[in-house]
Design a protein around this motif. Structure first.
Motif, short mmCIF file in Angstrom:
data_model
loop_
_atom_site.label_atom_id
_atom_site.label_comp_id
_atom_site.label_asym_id
_atom_site.label_seq_id
_atom_site.Cartn_x
_atom_site.Cartn_y
_atom_site.Cartn_z
N TYR A 80 -4.69 9.65 2.11
CA TYR A 80 -3.46 9.15 1.51
C TYR A 80 -3.11 7.77 2.05
CZ TYR A 80 -2.96 14.16 0.58
OH TYR A 80 -3.18 15.45 0.18
N LEU A 81 -2.35 7.04 1.25
CA LEU A 81 -1.77 5.79 1.72
C LEU A 81 -0.31 5.79 1.27
CD1 LEU A 81 -2.39 3.11 3.20
CD2 LEU A 81 -2.63 2.07 0.92
N GLN A 82 0.58 6.00 2.23
CA GLN A 82 2.02 5.93 1.97
C GLN A 82 2.46 4.48 2.12
OE1 GLN A 82 4.30 8.40 1.04
NE2 GLN A 82 5.71 6.66 0.83
N MET A 83 3.04 3.95 1.06
CA MET A 83 3.43 2.54 1.05
C MET A 83 4.95 2.45 0.88
SD MET A 83 0.35 0.98 -1.29
CE MET A 83 0.94 1.76 -2.78
N ASN A 84 5.60 1.93 1.89
CA ASN A 84 7.06 1.78 1.86
C ASN A 84 7.44 0.31 1.89
OD1 ASN A 84 7.32 4.61 2.01
ND2 ASN A 84 7.35 4.57 4.25
N ASN A 85 8.67 0.04 1.50
CA ASN A 85 9.19 -1.34 1.49
C ASN A 85 8.19 -2.28 0.81
OD1 ASN A 85 10.88 -3.49 1.99
ND2 ASN A 85 10.13 -3.80 4.09
N LEU A 86 7.77 -1.91 -0.37
CA LEU A 86 6.77 -2.70 -1.08
C LEU A 86 7.30 -4.07 -1.46
CD1 LEU A 86 5.26 0.20 -3.15
CD2 LEU A 86 3.92 -1.39 -1.76
N LYS A 87 6.38 -5.03 -1.45
CA LYS A 87 6.71 -6.41 -1.77
C LYS A 87 5.87 -6.88 -2.95
CE LYS A 87 7.44 -7.32 3.16
NZ LYS A 87 7.07 -8.17 4.31
N PRO A 88 6.32 -7.87 -3.69
CA PRO A 88 5.51 -8.38 -4.82
C PRO A 88 4.09 -8.77 -4.40
CG PRO A 88 7.73 -9.23 -4.96
CD PRO A 88 7.65 -8.52 -3.64
N GLU A 89 3.93 -9.26 -3.18
CA GLU A 89 2.59 -9.65 -2.73
C GLU A 89 1.67 -8.46 -2.45
OE1 GLU A 89 5.54 -10.63 -1.48
OE2 GLU A 89 5.46 -10.84 0.72
N ASP A 90 2.20 -7.24 -2.53
CA ASP A 90 1.36 -6.04 -2.41
C ASP A 90 0.71 -5.69 -3.75
OD1 ASP A 90 3.88 -4.67 -0.28
OD2 ASP A 90 1.94 -5.52 0.34
N THR A 91 1.07 -6.39 -4.80
CA THR A 91 0.49 -6.12 -6.12
C THR A 91 -1.01 -6.36 -6.09
OG1 THR A 91 2.52 -6.68 -7.31
CG2 THR A 91 0.44 -6.87 -8.52
N ALA A 92 -1.76 -5.32 -6.48
CA ALA A 92 -3.22 -5.38 -6.43
C ALA A 92 -3.79 -4.08 -6.98
CB ALA A 92 -3.71 -5.58 -4.99
N VAL A 93 -5.10 -4.08 -7.17
CA VAL A 93 -5.82 -2.83 -7.38
C VAL A 93 -6.21 -2.29 -6.01
CG1 VAL A 93 -7.82 -1.72 -8.42
CG2 VAL A 93 -6.66 -3.59 -9.63
N TYR A 94 -5.89 -1.05 -5.76
CA TYR A 94 -6.16 -0.43 -4.47
C TYR A 94 -7.37 0.51 -4.59
CZ TYR A 94 -1.92 -2.28 -2.42
OH TYR A 94 -0.98 -3.15 -1.91
N TYR A 95 -8.27 0.39 -3.62
CA TYR A 95 -9.50 1.17 -3.61
C TYR A 95 -9.60 1.98 -2.32
CZ TYR A 95 -11.01 -2.24 -7.13
OH TYR A 95 -11.11 -3.04 -8.24
N CYS A 96 -10.06 3.21 -2.44
CA CYS A 96 -10.42 3.95 -1.23
C CYS A 96 -11.94 3.92 -1.10
CB CYS A 96 -9.92 5.38 -1.26
SG CYS A 96 -10.62 6.42 -2.54
N ALA A 97 -12.40 4.14 0.13
CA ALA A 97 -13.83 4.06 0.40
C ALA A 97 -14.18 4.94 1.59
CB ALA A 97 -14.23 2.61 0.70
N THR A 98 -15.44 5.43 1.59
CA THR A 98 -15.92 6.22 2.72
C THR A 98 -16.79 5.35 3.62
OG1 THR A 98 -17.92 6.96 1.56
CG2 THR A 98 -15.96 8.30 1.30
N HIS A 99 -16.60 5.53 4.93
CA HIS A 99 -17.38 4.78 5.90
C HIS A 99 -18.85 5.18 5.81
CE1 HIS A 99 -18.38 3.04 9.84
NE2 HIS A 99 -17.26 2.35 9.72
N ARG A 100 -19.72 4.24 6.18
CA ARG A 100 -21.16 4.51 6.14
C ARG A 100 -21.61 5.56 7.15
NH1 ARG A 100 -24.17 1.07 3.30
NH2 ARG A 100 -23.16 -0.82 2.53
N SER A 101 -20.91 5.63 8.28
CA SER A 101 -21.40 6.42 9.42
C SER A 101 -20.55 7.64 9.68
CB SER A 101 -21.42 5.54 10.67
OG SER A 101 -22.23 4.41 10.47
N ALA A 102 -21.23 8.80 9.67
CA ALA A 102 -20.54 10.03 10.03
C ALA A 102 -20.23 10.04 11.52
CB ALA A 102 -21.42 11.23 9.68
#
Length: 128
Positions: A80-102
């Motif tokens: 999860y990503l909880q985003m509070n007090n959002l600002k106009p500069e936070d506007t974007a496409v957000y991506y999640c990703a898995t690390h290469r290394s277990a």
């Protein structure tokens, strides 16, 4: 096949909050650190936050520290990503990703090439 499905994006006014979710399948989720990145129009994709595989350590970009919180639920294979007090500069496409290394325990979290599987992205738009 590893699959990441983000959800929770949308349009919000400045000062508002959103919670993004990323469900992971096809990998032993609990063994891998996870990250969130974002890409604004005309800009490169940038690091936002990461969480260790145990969930005990978190890492943030300076621009979001104190406003965003990353967390994970290994029983639900979800980060999860909880985003509070959002600002106009936070506007974007957000991506999640898995690390290469277990079971990774170093400090290599902040660059795109530390991750090998990515979601399709979810749009976050913050109006002023």
């Amino acid at each position: 096949q590893v699959q990441l499905d983000e959800s929770g994006g949308g349009l919000v006014q400045a000062g508002g909050s959103l919670r993004l979710s990323c469900a992971v399948s096809g990998r032993v989720f609990s063994a891998y650190p996870m990250g969130w990145f974002r890409q604004a129009p005309g800009k490169e994709r940038e690091f936002v936050a990461a969480i260790s595989w145990r969930g005990t350590n978190t890492y943030y970009a300076g621009a979001v520290k104190g406003r965003f919180t990353i967390s994970r639920d290994n029983a639900k294979n979800t980060v999860y990503l909880q985003m509070n007090n959002l600002k106009p500069e936070d506007t974007a496409v957000y991506y999640c990703a898995t690390h290469r290394s277990a079971y990774y325990s170093g400090s290599y979290y902040y660059t795109n090439d530390a991750y090998d599987y990515w979601g399709q992205g979810t749009q976050v738009t913050v109006s002023s």
